[in-house]
Design a protein around this motif. Structure first.
Motif, short mmCIF file in Angstrom:
data_model
loop_
_atom_site.label_atom_id
_atom_site.label_comp_id
_atom_site.label_asym_id
_atom_site.label_seq_id
_atom_site.Cartn_x
_atom_site.Cartn_y
_atom_site.Cartn_z
N LEU A 1 7.39 3.63 -0.44
CA LEU A 1 7.13 2.27 -0.89
C LEU A 1 6.59 2.28 -2.31
O LEU A 1 5.43 2.58 -2.55
N ASN A 2 7.47 2.00 -3.25
CA ASN A 2 7.11 2.00 -4.67
C ASN A 2 6.50 3.32 -5.11
O ASN A 2 5.78 3.38 -6.09
N TYR B 1 -2.75 -2.30 -1.03
CA TYR B 1 -2.96 -0.86 -1.14
C TYR B 1 -3.22 -0.49 -2.60
O TYR B 1 -4.20 0.19 -2.92
N ARG C 1 1.57 -3.64 0.42
CA ARG C 1 1.72 -2.69 -0.69
C ARG C 1 0.84 -3.10 -1.88
O ARG C 1 0.21 -2.26 -2.52
N LEU D 1 2.31 4.69 -2.01
CA LEU D 1 1.49 4.79 -0.81
C LEU D 1 1.42 6.24 -0.38
O LEU D 1 2.26 6.73 0.34
N THR E 1 6.68 4.82 4.54
CA THR E 1 5.37 4.60 3.93
C THR E 1 5.22 5.42 2.66
O THR E 1 4.59 4.98 1.71
#
Length: 148
Positions: free
Chosen positions: A131-132, A90, A87, A135, A128
């Motif tokens: 995620l925070n 990314y 993450r 993403l 996916t």
């Protein structure tokens, strides 16, 4: 993508790609330059090699920006584990190095145990995306490195 072997691969835990490498490929009638970069989430990479990899990635993005820029980022992740480091990487590539101006396609690897590789995405797409809340790819490909 290329339909043939263009890069050396290894099933070992140790370091893989040690520098950015350009792979010129053709898909149909079009030519593409795909850049393989150092993975920054390998076990045992340590701080110094990670900083060297980060510096090299930054230099590569700057050089590509001077020659037309980056059009698409293929963000390869292992289907076996979505990690905090992944993450961070990314966000580093998308937000910092590419300034949120490059579309990202997730390439999910290590899916050899899936009968239908796309099933991995069906089961994990929500993970996916959440995620925070960062993403957000424009597409995906579920692949294996094994030959037919």
């Amino acid at each position: 993508i290329a339909g043939r072997k263009v890069a050396d691969i290894s099933p070992d835990v140790g370091r893989g790609t040690m520098s950015s490498t350009k792979h010129a490929i053709r898909v149909g009638q079009r030519s593409y330059n795909i850049w393989e970069t150092v993975a920054m989430d390998r076990p045992g990479i340590g701080v110094n090699p990670c900083l060297v990899a980060l510096e090299e990635a930054f230099t590569l993005i700057q050089q590509l920006s001077e020659h037309g820029g980056v059009n698409l980022l293929l963000f390869c992740i292992s289907g076996s584990d979505i990690t905090a480091t992944m993450r961070i990487n990314y966000r580093l590539f998308y937000k910092v190095l590419c300034g949120k101006e490059v579309s990202i396609v997730f390439v999910i690897t290590h899916l050899e145990q899936e009968e239908v590789m796309e099933n991995w995405w069906i089961r994990n797409a929500k993970n996916t995306e959440s995620l925070n809340h960062s993403l957000m790819g424009v597409g995906h490909a579920c692949v294996t490195g094994l030959p037919d």
